[in-house]
Write an enzyme that holds these catalytic residues in place. Structure first.
Site, short mmCIF file in Angstrom:
data_model
loop_
_atom_site.label_atom_id
_atom_site.label_comp_id
_atom_site.label_asym_id
_atom_site.label_seq_id
_atom_site.Cartn_x
_atom_site.Cartn_y
_atom_site.Cartn_z
N GLY A 118 0.77 -1.24 0.00
CA GLY A 118 0.00 0.00 0.00
C GLY A 118 0.80 1.28 0.00
CD GLU B 259 1.32 1.26 7.14
OE1 GLU B 259 1.13 1.17 5.91
OE2 GLU B 259 0.91 0.42 7.93
CG ASP B 260 -1.51 1.95 3.00
OD1 ASP B 260 -1.22 1.67 4.19
OD2 ASP B 260 -1.96 1.10 2.21
CG ASP C 47 -8.21 0.69 10.40
OD1 ASP C 47 -8.83 1.18 11.35
OD2 ASP C 47 -8.77 -0.03 9.55
CG PHE D 94 -13.04 -1.15 3.32
CD1 PHE D 94 -12.05 -1.69 4.13
CD2 PHE D 94 -13.00 -1.42 1.96
CE1 PHE D 94 -11.06 -2.50 3.60
CE2 PHE D 94 -12.02 -2.23 1.43
CZ PHE D 94 -11.04 -2.77 2.25
CB VAL D 95 -10.63 4.39 2.35
CG1 VAL D 95 -11.65 5.29 3.05
CG2 VAL D 95 -9.49 4.07 3.31
#
Length: 183
Positions: free
Chosen positions: A43, A98-99, A102, A151-152
């Site tokens: 990611g 990091e993307d 979460d 949720f992306v």
């Protein structure tokens, strides 16, 4: 692909502005520190590529393949290292790219691991922070955008390995994954 997006959260232009702003901040904070940028695959690729061009320092670049999502929309909580670093980090300043942060499971595990290996410091720069999803307390030092619990996908983020190539970040329409997740 675009029809599967319910809402665009972060546009291409906003991503560009985030990279420029974070790049300046990191350049200032890490001058004379020779940091190692560690990307967490897969990611991180678009964000790390764009962000690193805005960091005006000599940096080493390395990658790790780490996952706590194993094909679904929720973290399994089980962090697996699929590919480890290929350069030493002892006595070095490490900046993990990091993307999204979460649940915190992956990032807390990796920070602890790198500190155990003797890194001088370990900080996180993330395009997206989703604090409502946190299972482990952690706050990244550098945050591009804080987003709601949704949720992306896009710009490196995926669902079943798809949508990473979208040039923006959007909320995936639940119709796309609801049938599969209920099975």
């Amino acid at each position: 692909m675009h029809k599967d997006i319910a809402e665009i959260l972060v546009s291409e232009l906003e991503i560009k502005e985030i990279c420029e702003s974070l790049g300046k901040e990191i350049t200032n904070d890490y001058k004379d520190k020779n940091p190692i940028l560690v990307g967490l695959l897969k990611g991180c690729i678009p964000f790390m590529s764009d962000l690193s061009k805005k960091i005006e320092l000599k940096v080493d670049i390395a990658y790790m393949s780490v996952s706590s999502y194993h094909g679904g929309i929720n973290s399994s909580g089980d962090v697996k290292i699929k590919m480890d670093l290929d350069i030493p980090i002892h006595d070095r300043h490490v900046l993990i790219i990091e993307d999204i942060v979460d649940t915190g499971n992956t990032i807390v595990t990796i920070v602890e691991l790198l500190m155990h290996r003797g890194a001088k410091s370990v900080e996180i720069v993330t395009l997206l922070d989703k604090p409502e999803g946190r299972l482990k307390p952690y706050e990244p030092k550098y945050i591009g955008r804080t987003i709601p619990k949704a949720f992306v996908v896009g710009y490196g983020l995926d669902y079943d390995e798809y949508y990473r190539n979208l040039p923006y970040v959007g909320i995936l329409d639940p119709k796309v994954y609801s049938k599969k997740e209920s099975n």
